[in-house]
Design a protein around this motif. Structure first.
Motif, PDB file in Angstrom:
ATOM      1  N   GLY A   1      33.662  52.828  35.313  1.00 18.95           N
ATOM      2  CA  GLY A   1      35.388  53.157  35.583  1.00 18.95           C
ATOM      3  C   GLY A   1      35.805  52.470  36.427  1.00 18.95           C
ATOM      4  O   GLY A   1      37.220  52.017  36.238  1.00 18.95           O
TER       5      GLY A   1
ATOM      6  N   THR B   1      37.430  47.351  35.710  1.00 17.37           N
ATOM      7  CA  THR B   1      37.332  46.779  33.733  1.00 17.37           C
ATOM      8  C   THR B   1      36.148  45.484  33.522  1.00 17.37           C
ATOM      9  O   THR B   1      35.838  45.343  32.943  1.00 17.37           O
ATOM     10  CB  THR B   1      38.936  46.826  33.249  1.00 17.37           C
ATOM     11  OG1 THR B   1      39.260  45.640  33.639  1.00 17.37           O
ATOM     12  CG2 THR B   1      39.118  48.308  32.989  1.00 17.37           C
TER      13      THR B   1
ATOM     14  N   LYS C   1      46.826  41.070  37.499  1.00 14.47           N
ATOM     15  CA  LYS C   1      47.189  41.741  39.119  1.00 14.47           C
ATOM     16  C   LYS C   1      45.413  42.834  38.981  1.00 14.47           C
ATOM     17  O   LYS C   1      44.852  42.414  37.999  1.00 14.47           O
ATOM     18  CB  LYS C   1      48.201  42.679  38.095  1.00 14.47           C
ATOM     19  CG  LYS C   1      48.301  43.111  37.421  1.00 14.47           C
ATOM     20  CD  LYS C   1      49.386  43.806  36.932  1.00 14.47           C
ATOM     21  CE  LYS C   1      49.354  44.662  35.065  1.00 14.47           C
ATOM     22  NZ  LYS C   1      48.339  43.959  34.714  1.00 14.47           N
TER      23      LYS C   1
ATOM     24  N   SER D   1      46.197  46.070  39.029  1.00 16.85           N
ATOM     25  CA  SER D   1      46.457  47.380  38.987  1.00 16.85           C
ATOM     26  C   SER D   1      45.458  48.750  39.108  1.00 16.85           C
ATOM     27  O   SER D   1      44.329  49.389  38.332  1.00 16.85           O
ATOM     28  CB  SER D   1      47.310  47.989  37.824  1.00 16.85           C
ATOM     29  OG  SER D   1      47.636  49.135  37.185  1.00 16.85           O
TER      30      SER D   1
ATOM     31  N   ASP E   1      46.438  51.336  38.587  1.00 11.24           N
ATOM     32  CA  ASP E   1      45.940  52.255  37.229  1.00 11.24           C
ATOM     33  C   ASP E   1      45.295  52.044  35.683  1.00 11.24           C
ATOM     34  O   ASP E   1      45.073  53.180  34.578  1.00 11.24           O
ATOM     35  CB  ASP E   1      47.920  52.596  36.302  1.00 11.24           C
ATOM     36  CG  ASP E   1      47.842  53.163  37.556  1.00 11.24           C
ATOM     37  OD1 ASP E   1      47.827  53.828  38.514  1.00 11.24           O
ATOM     38  OD2 ASP E   1      49.866  52.338  37.748  1.00 11.24           O
ATOM     39  N   GLU E   2      44.452  50.632  35.438  1.00  9.88           N
ATOM     40  CA  GLU E   2      43.847  50.446  34.429  1.00  9.88           C
ATOM     41  C   GLU E   2      42.737  50.940  34.230  1.00  9.88           C
ATOM     42  O   GLU E   2      42.270  51.236  33.191  1.00  9.88           O
ATOM     43  CB  GLU E   2      43.766  48.545  34.611  1.00  9.88           C
ATOM     44  CG  GLU E   2      44.734  48.126  34.767  1.00  9.88           C
ATOM     45  CD  GLU E   2      43.995  47.412  35.128  1.00  9.88           C
ATOM     46  OE1 GLU E   2      43.130  46.188  34.970  1.00  9.88           O
ATOM     47  OE2 GLU E   2      45.456  45.580  34.940  1.00  9.88           O
ATOM     48  N   ALA E   3      42.120  51.075  35.223  1.00 13.81           N
ATOM     49  CA  ALA E   3      40.901  51.881  35.262  1.00 13.81           C
ATOM     50  C   ALA E   3      40.497  53.244  34.133  1.00 13.81           C
ATOM     51  O   ALA E   3      41.604  54.216  34.520  1.00 13.81           O
ATOM     52  CB  ALA E   3      40.347  52.003  36.565  1.00 13.81           C
ATOM     53  N   ALA E   4      39.788  53.556  34.524  1.00 16.79           N
ATOM     54  CA  ALA E   4      38.675  54.978  33.141  1.00 16.79           C
ATOM     55  C   ALA E   4      39.314  55.997  34.441  1.00 16.79           C
ATOM     56  O   ALA E   4      39.161  56.106  35.771  1.00 16.79           O
ATOM     57  CB  ALA E   4      37.448  54.629  33.190  1.00 16.79           C
ATOM     58  N   ALA E   5      39.544  56.954  34.369  1.00 17.52           N
ATOM     59  CA  ALA E   5      39.687  58.511  34.538  1.00 17.52           C
ATOM     60  C   ALA E   5      38.922  59.333  34.224  1.00 17.52           C
ATOM     61  O   ALA E   5      38.276  59.528  32.951  1.00 17.52           O
ATOM     62  CB  ALA E   5      41.499  58.465  35.019  1.00 17.52           C
TER      63      ALA E   5
END
Lengths: 369, 369
Positions: free
Chosen positions: B147, B150, B361, B363, B365-369
């Motif tokens: 993750g 992406t 971009k 970011s 924040d797009e990745a899995a958490a």
């Protein structure tokens, strides 16, 4: 009005004629109005029919000797559509000799043949493969696409949502199935452009006051929640869907294999296993893919159902029953209605390329099988 | 030479200080040479340390009061790296005050902070998140990326293969781990351009007669085979990896939940359950994520281990042990060696864009958490 008959590819699947014919016979015992076109070797089909006298007046045989190989490339199989049992079963739907086709053969070949013979519905760019998965609730969850397309843009995903919801309504009886997009997190910012764009389109379309859409859109779902049963339709591209489906199947088998190991590890646990056998049988029944058999190619001018290659006769009967329900409940008309209700904004061309990138060509061999 | 000390983010995770400190203490009881930098609220850490007298001479406290929120966006967390326990733990690795960091906090934030503070290794374009999954065999399987990215092109996938093999060698002790790429079929033609390109690169690199590569490449694997244990390292992009990982976790939980339902469905099955409890405990032990705890961000100039947010103290101890083993066995040097052995052809720039398309971009924040 009587139901249009169902073409059964009698030669596909691991077990072939015997199981396919027996499956049709079981389905017919439950639904007296089922009629069949059994496609395959006439001698072997007649032999199999001898065990099922009730099928005599309910089935016609379309003879052919050729069968699509389990490992045959779709690109090769489509050139043999006129001589193979799979090709002829799908062809019968095209010509109107049958209303639906059921095959347990090579998935990639069945998909490629169905696409060519039946074409996609007006307004649908790509058909998708949908299946039923067990959940903790009474109902199954519909997941699509499971491998028909290795890529999907926002517009494709919106179309999959419409198709999956129509399938869920018919198979599970929900008036407004709850639809979610499969993602790697539930926050709006997660995932790919295609997913975020599709979510925005679905949110807007379902929020419209004049919306006549027979589905609810609930945002994103992560793959560990697929089996919880809170979501009725899980929408994804074919690559991720295939990965999720097979991961679920493999993990369930892994756990039950571990359980078997554990239960045979000592005399005490063996005794415990025997005593609790009814419980483990219940588990086995719930997880048995035969009880959720009948993946469907959605988005075509016709109903094509894929039965598991290793399905039992009972599993084949379930796949036949799914085909009949989709016919009876006019799957394709429902999809057409919901596509119209979705509105132009949700289905507009993508401003830019989204999701997995196109491979340039569109080989039927890349898809999952 | 004594082991460099391990920075522990004492504030992250669902349970916080008590569990993190206890986890470190358990790890130290097993390995007397472990030294810790405990990062977080000094008062609470001291309180927790009172229960673990053996930790007195083995740990230093780095005081701070701020903690990264479980739902905090990575883009926000990275601006608070100098005041949060997570940021300071990672910072200690950067400054050399610690050799490795362990945190049970927000995955996306930890990844973003680690990337910024530690930078990627020379020759690595993107770090990846790798984890250990249980198999039917004695050893765990390494899967990455889970993750962090992406999308992944062929070159990224080759780098992931090198990083995953280094991890598998250290954690599982295989001399030449068997590596496969996750795909929706095993035939060469299946899947995306990026996967086919990566497979061709890995095949060519491992087939070279002068190859000094400490890994075998076995082609593609489907997600239902991940837990069989025949493959040692499963390589994939972060989107598919996250989908597969969570599908496996969710499906295992689904089956065990069904089992619980089944076992409480009748008196007979309840008795059976009691008698066979040792067997089901064995199953529970095998599936318990605490026994496979310690996901790792690979490809950085330093070792960062992510402990499950809900890990028990025993789970945290396992994560600490993983960090120590990676340090001891010089993970980063092994990756550098294998990257060199992979050769230029396998790591050349992609002729064209492959795989999931770039979002333009980057970011966090797009990745899995």
């Amino acid at each position: 009005m009587s139901l249009p008959r169902i073409a059964v590819d009698a030669m596909g699947g691991d077990e072939g004629v015997r199981v396919m014919v027996e499956g049709a016979a079981i389905a017919r015992r439950r639904h007296k109005d089922f009629q069949f076109l059994l496609v395959g070797d006439e001698g072997r089909i007649k032999q199999a029919l001898e065990h099922h006298p009730g099928m005599a007046g309910a089935s016609e045989i379309l003879h052919c000797e050729d069968v699509v190989g389990g490992d045959e490339l779709p690109s090769r199989a489509i050139r043999r559509a006129k001589t193979t049992s799979m090709g002829l079963a799908v062809g019968a739907v095209k010509s109107g000799e049958a209303g639906a086709a059921v095959s347990a053969g090579n998935t990639g070949a069945l998909m490629a043949m169905s696409k060519i013979a039946l074409r996609t519905l007006p307004g649908i760019d790509r058909p998708a493969l949908a299946a039923l998965l067990p959940t903790l609730q009474e109902h199954d969850v519909v997941m699509l696409d499971l491998g028909a397309n290795t890529e999907a843009d926002a517009r494709n995903l919106v179309q999959f949502a419409v198709m999956g919801a129509a399938y869920s309504r018919i198979v599970n009886g929900f008036e407004k199935p709850r639809v979610r997009l499969l993602n790697i997190g539930t926050e709006e910012i997660k995932g790919t452009d295609a997913l975020r764009d599709a979510a925005a389109r679905l949110s807007a379309a379902t929020a419209r006051e004049d919306s006549d859409l027979a589905l609810e859109f609930d945002g994103f779902v992560e793959s560990d929640k697929i089996n919880r049963g809170e979501t009725h339709v899980v929408v994804t591209d074919g690559f991720s869907g295939n990965i999720a489906l097979k991961a679920i199947e493999g993990s369930a088998r892994f756990v039950t294999d571990l359980l078997k190991q554990a239960f045979t590890s000592s005399l005490r646990s063996k005794i415990g296993f025997l005593v609790s056998r009814p419980a483990t049988e219940l588990l086995k029944h719930h997880l048995d893919p035969n009880n959720h058999n009948g993946a469907v190619f959605l988005g075509l001018n016709g109903v094509v159902v894929k039965s598991h290659g290793s399905a039992t006769a009972g599993g084949v009967a379930n796949a036949v029953a799914v085909a009949a329900r989709l016919l009876e409940n006019k799957l394709t008309e429902r999809i057409a209605h919901d596509l119209a209700a979705m509105g132009e904004d949700a289905l507009k061309e993508n401003g830019r390329e989204n999701g997995r990138q196109s491979t340039g060509k569109d080989s039927p061999d890349e898809a999952a099988a």
